[in-house]
Scaffold this active site. Sequence first.
Site, PDB file in Angstrom:
ATOM      1  N   ASP A  15       0.859  -1.176   0.000  1.00 36.48           N
ATOM      2  CA  ASP A  15       0.000   0.000   0.000  1.00 36.48           C
ATOM      3  C   ASP A  15       0.908   1.243   0.000  1.00 36.48           C
ATOM      4  OD1 ASP A  15      -2.128   1.707  -0.013  1.00 36.48           O
ATOM      5  OD2 ASP A  15      -3.218   0.749   1.624  1.00 36.48           O
TER       6      ASP A  15
HETATM    7  C1  BGC Z   1      -5.081   3.236   0.114  1.00 33.47           C
HETATM    8  C2  BGC Z   1      -5.278   2.188  -0.958  1.00 33.47           C
HETATM    9  C3  BGC Z   1      -5.150   2.813  -2.313  1.00 33.47           C
HETATM   10  C4  BGC Z   1      -3.820   3.486  -2.421  1.00 33.47           C
HETATM   11  C5  BGC Z   1      -3.584   4.112  -3.780  1.00 33.47           C
HETATM   12  C6  BGC Z   1      -3.836   4.041  -0.115  1.00 33.47           C
HETATM   13  O1  BGC Z   1      -3.771   5.131   0.740  1.00 33.47           O
HETATM   14  O2  BGC Z   1      -5.034   2.615   1.369  1.00 33.47           O
HETATM   15  O3  BGC Z   1      -6.527   1.582  -0.803  1.00 33.47           O
HETATM   16  O4  BGC Z   1      -5.320   1.838  -3.305  1.00 33.47           O
HETATM   17  O5  BGC Z   1      -3.729   4.502  -1.443  1.00 33.47           O
HETATM   18  O6  BGC Z   1      -4.378   5.218  -3.977  1.00 33.47           O
END
Ligand code: BGC
Length: 788
Positions: free
Chosen positions: A316
């Site tokens: 993530d």
């Molecule tokens: C979130 C994810 C997301 C990623 C990309 C993160 O902060 O937890 O769910 O896919 O950002 O935007």
Amino acid sequence: MKHFLTVAGLLVFAFVASASGTISIYHAGPSSPSASTRQGWIDLNKNGRKDVYEDSSRPVARRVNDLLKRMTLGEKIGQLWQVNYDTTPDKTFAEKLKRGEISSFLDGSTLIETPVMRNKLQHIAVEQSRLGIPLILGHDVIHGFRTVFPIPLAQACAWEPDLFERTQTIAAREASAAGVDWTFAPMVDLARDPRWGRIAEGFGEDPWLGALDAAASVRGFQGTNAADPDRVVACLKHYVGYGAAEGGRDYNTTEISEFTLRNFYLPQFKAGVDVGAWTVMSAFNDLSGMPASANRHTLTEILRDEWHFPGYVISDWDAVNELIPHGLAANPAEAARLAITAGVDMEMVSTTYPDTLAQQVKTGKIPLSVVDEAVRRVLTVKFEKGLFDHPYVDETRCQTAYLRPDAIAQAREAAAKSSVLLKNENGALPVSKATKRIALIGPLAQDAEDLVGSWASRFHAGEVVSLADGIRAKLPAGAQLTVVRGCSIIEPGAEYLLRHSDDPGKITGHPTGSNEIAEAAALAKGADAVILALGEPRNWSGEDGSRSTLDFPGRQQELFDAVAATGKPVIVVLFNGRPLAVPELQKKAAAILEAWFPGGEGGNGVADVLFGDVDPSGRLTTTFPNNVGQVPFYYNHANTGRPGFGEYKGTYIDGPTVPLYPFGFGLAYTTFEFGKVQLEASKVKMDGMVSARAQIKNTGGRTGAAVAELYIRDLACSAGARPVRELKGFQKIRLQPGESRDVEFKLSAHDLGCYDAKGNWLVEPGKYQLWIAQDSVSGEPVEFEVNK
Ligand code: BGC
């Protein structure tokens, strides 16, 4: 924090689009096929030969091996890094791309709307780097792209997993036309705590139903072949346990036993892997002490060794670097080493891989084989997505791909199917279209933008149908619809909102005027029907959208009380991203329709239900508590040693132990009677089938859809205490008034089992109970025995 991509994102995009002249600094070529594509293959390394990796007739594994052999260490590490496009839109990208140092871009907000810029970047990667390895462009397409569908929690309440397949197919069609190759969805995190804002993005509290929804979503995104130009690669996230954040506070620690992990948190991921999801995202949280993004047990032992997942794992956002503040890694090099050896193949945004891996491989701290394996997985997915053979996106498709009539119709159907009727006294609903004077009151009555919920990708506010517009379209000429706000959705300036002063979505709005509530009540008094539209701002759920209370923000409860005090039957429509604890509504409203955040066609879909053109058929997939003190609260809990306190274990001195609305609950405009459950046999062999049936009768005056929910309970299990009920099947059937029909379920004894803490599926002889019921707390069980 980088989630400004909603309202602010549109503004940023406008700026970048107008500045697109500067983009020519990349000296990118035209996006028409190059000479070599016209020959049927691309000479990616420009040696004039069709090498094995360039040859689409060769098996993917051979192409990957061939390419891997040609790569330098630097090029390999480049394949393991994803860059946020928004942060550095300067020409260093071009230099990095030419050197093969970037594998993927993630669009924060500015890259996507048309594929022009994406193609330009791709031209550099493919035509100006040594080996011509294409980029893969990722974006969060969670519940629609330009056409916005209801939030996933809402769609799950349709109890129709195929709905996800249909909506995500359309989302993939639109997103791929804009140049998206890969979505960071579905989010399959089980959630039991409505304080956690990301409960909105998942399917609720049931692992069995959630697994069906996860698989259907993956099928929708990827189709039967992710390489099809109108499909995108799916990503199961957030692996794993993110939904168990302590206190419901986002990103927080989780403590999950192996037994609970196996039986509740992993099944949705497994279902997604089983249907071929090509990527998985490792989560932010730590999991019983070990951060999920450095967790070898979940990332390698379970995902790879047990499930044989062939794709790649991306961290993530910044999660590899965050191993340092987590207190696991002392520095970036250690963070990178822990993550990659645990099984995180690609790093999102932070730079520990590009900054430290090469040195660590050279000094022997990380075996080259670990890097090779990660690169192999990334390349495999790029080949499977067809990026080597068709790196560019047709730039004309986006002109006709968005908001097509079938997409709009699907969004409207989904909005209607996702709504759950929670109360309906004296037939307050449906509203007659002949009603002369309708008062529509509430902060969400006219507001369109909030209806799309969090992560609404590329929605345009002007394309969202508000509830007022949806209702207006139902009414004949001569009907009078008066719409007033009644109060602000929140009271701007409230102290607890100050933390969010950088996030306009969480704090906008004008304070409630001094007479506003009284005027709304007066309007209600003179109306023939009163509809109140209440709920949450859309940014109050989703990422970093946790709450410590579960009632209405602002003065909405006061508004409801004032309107209810007029004595008029009040119909409440709720727009929210989580279960709300609103027992006063249950006491005083005539009808309550839970519409969640229903998406771009929300106003139409909800009006279809309110006026009876579509019967409400949704059922809750998440428990509604009576108050915040009850959470975490879920139907599939284990028993205590001191049962006898009702279905939900334990008691409170000062409040109810039962939920406001249980899992599986939802009314129709008619009523149903469920007959006694009949078992074909009360003794079943371990390799046999359990066969159960019950008669369902429509006892009301309208046609409607009943959902027959099959629950089981294993009364004694050596691996660990099993829940008091577990959903194992359901059927949705439409019945005419007076009509009866039998529903029949066949369940193999094998399906009655559970995982032990080692991940073995265990089915034991012994006594079981079985219900066919309208929800998770009603009905009478029958007992049967499984024998060796
Ligand atoms: C979130 C994810 C997301 C990623 C990309 C993160 O902060 O937890 O769910 O896919 O950002 O935007």
